[in-house]
Write a protein that holds these residues in place. Structure first.
Motif, PDB file in Angstrom:
ATOM      1  N   LEU A   1      14.122   2.961 -10.079  1.00 39.09           N
ATOM      2  CA  LEU A   1      13.147   2.316  -9.195  1.00 39.09           C
ATOM      3  C   LEU A   1      11.936   1.864  -9.984  1.00 39.09           C
TER       4      LEU A   1
ATOM      5  N   THR B   1      -1.829   2.024  -3.395  1.00 38.28           N
ATOM      6  CA  THR B   1      -0.817   2.974  -3.796  1.00 38.28           C
ATOM      7  C   THR B   1       0.309   2.196  -4.456  1.00 38.28           C
ATOM      8  N   GLN B   2       1.415   2.852  -4.714  1.00 30.05           N
ATOM      9  CA  GLN B   2       2.515   2.182  -5.388  1.00 30.05           C
ATOM     10  C   GLN B   2       3.501   1.601  -4.376  1.00 30.05           C
TER      11      GLN B   2
ATOM     12  N   PHE C   1       7.321   0.090  -4.008  1.00 27.74           N
ATOM     13  CA  PHE C   1       8.585   0.222  -4.708  1.00 27.74           C
ATOM     14  C   PHE C   1       9.515  -0.959  -4.459  1.00 27.74           C
ATOM     15  N   GLY C   2      10.296  -1.272  -5.483  1.00 27.10           N
ATOM     16  CA  GLY C   2      11.355  -2.251  -5.357  1.00 27.10           C
ATOM     17  C   GLY C   2      12.627  -1.597  -4.841  1.00 27.10           C
TER      18      GLY C   2
ATOM     19  N   PHE D   1       1.504  11.677  -0.076  1.00 28.44           N
ATOM     20  CA  PHE D   1       2.222  10.520   0.443  1.00 28.44           C
ATOM     21  C   PHE D   1       3.517  10.968   1.138  1.00 28.44           C
TER      22      PHE D   1
ATOM     23  N   TYR E   1       7.159   8.876   1.949  1.00 29.83           N
ATOM     24  CA  TYR E   1       7.954   7.658   1.810  1.00 29.83           C
ATOM     25  C   TYR E   1       9.267   7.838   2.574  1.00 29.83           C
TER      26      TYR E   1
ATOM     27  N   GLN F   1      13.339   6.245   2.755  1.00 30.08           N
ATOM     28  CA  GLN F   1      14.336   5.484   2.015  1.00 30.08           C
ATOM     29  C   GLN F   1      15.596   5.353   2.867  1.00 30.08           C
TER      30      GLN F   1
ATOM     31  N   LEU G   1      11.943   2.648  -1.727  1.00 35.66           N
ATOM     32  CA  LEU G   1      11.075   3.523  -0.955  1.00 35.66           C
ATOM     33  C   LEU G   1      10.013   2.711  -0.224  1.00 35.66           C
TER      34      LEU G   1
ATOM     35  N   LEU H   1       6.458   3.117   1.954  1.00 43.32           N
ATOM     36  CA  LEU H   1       5.367   4.033   2.247  1.00 43.32           C
ATOM     37  C   LEU H   1       5.167   4.148   3.749  1.00 43.32           C
TER      38      LEU H   1
ATOM     39  N   LYS I   1      -0.386   7.854   3.825  1.00 39.21           N
ATOM     40  CA  LYS I   1      -0.986   8.484   2.653  1.00 39.21           C
ATOM     41  C   LYS I   1      -2.254   9.204   3.066  1.00 39.21           C
TER      42      LYS I   1
ATOM     43  N   PHE J   1      10.829  11.377   1.819  1.00 38.07           N
ATOM     44  CA  PHE J   1      10.296  12.019   0.624  1.00 38.07           C
ATOM     45  C   PHE J   1       8.797  12.236   0.753  1.00 38.07           C
TER      46      PHE J   1
END
Lengths: 114, 116
Positions: free
Chosen positions: A90, A102-103, A105-106, B34, B36, B38, B44, B46, B49, B90
């Motif tokens: 990822l 924040t991050q 994701f792909g 956080f 997440y 999936q 993932l 979000l 947070k 997660f």
């Protein structure tokens, strides 16, 4: 506004080979992080790139290396592949200095090592 | 060492029932927290947070989470589950010394199954 994109989607390699995975960050982002997600596990941090340099690194061997280009896209290289390298890889992007960011994701690249 | 524990590997709830997914972390200070989600074959996404302030945070898709410092927990809740909520969830924390966009440490995940 494109999100994080990764290529290829799937990849099959044999032990000992080398592989390169690619990531394009979300528009406006300047930082790319890579994670490895083994089957049934949570993602594990490999490293993060900012300003074309590795900024943080997780507990991965030197066989895992990366690069960030001036357009902020990134590559993950894995040498001397092992069966245990089979995982979903990822990529996540973010913007340094944004206090609320924040991050993102792909979709990931699924690597299978035979 | 920094760690995140999700005690429930698999949870099954009926559609319309309430949901709570547990998350505990070990840390010397209040970390960035956080949740997440999936879906199969997906990356993932979000959900929500916590950085500071109000300990009850609202997220997308009707989810909320409550940070409890005394219990080192950040549990995820939803009052009424929909079949589309079936996925892997997660919990993650920002690693010590990292910014809000730095290294994340993930739990093992909780698989949510929704019964019709």
């Amino acid at each position: 506004d494109a999100g994080v994109t990764q290529s290829p989607t799937h990849l099959i390699k044999t032990r000992g080979q080398q592989v390169t995975l690619r990531c394009s960050p979300k528009s406006g982002h300047d930082t790319v992080s890579w994670y490895q997600q083994a089957l049934g596990q949570g993602p594990q941090f490999i490293f993060q790139y900012y300003e074309e340099e590795e900024r943080q690194r997780g507990n991965f061997p030197d066989r895992f290396s990366g690069h960030q280009f001036p357009n902020y896209s990134s590559e993950l290289n894995v040498n001397a592949l092992l069966l245990g390298d089979s995982a979903l890889y990822l990529c996540a992007s973010s913007l340094v200095g944004s206090p609320t960011d924040t991050q993102y994701f792909g979709p990931g690249t699924r690597l299978t090592v035979l | 060492a920094q760690s995140v524990t999700q005690p429930d590997i698999h949870i099954t709830v009926s559609e319309g029932a309430s949901l709570e997914l547990r998350c505990n972390y070990s840390y010397g200070a209040t970390p960035y927290l956080f949740w997440y989600v999936q879906s199969p074959g997906q990356g993932l996404q979000l959900l929500l947070k916590y950085f500071s302030g109000d300990t009850l945070v609202q997220g997308i898709k009707g989810f909320e989470a409550e940070f409890k410092r005394s219990q080192s927990s950040f549990n995820l809740r939803k009052p009424s589950v929909h079949w589309s909520d079936a996925a892997e969830y997660f919990c993650a924390v920002g690693a010590p010394g990292s910014s809000n966009t730095g290294k994340l440490i993930f739990g093992q995940g909780t698989t949510l199954q929704v019964k019709p």
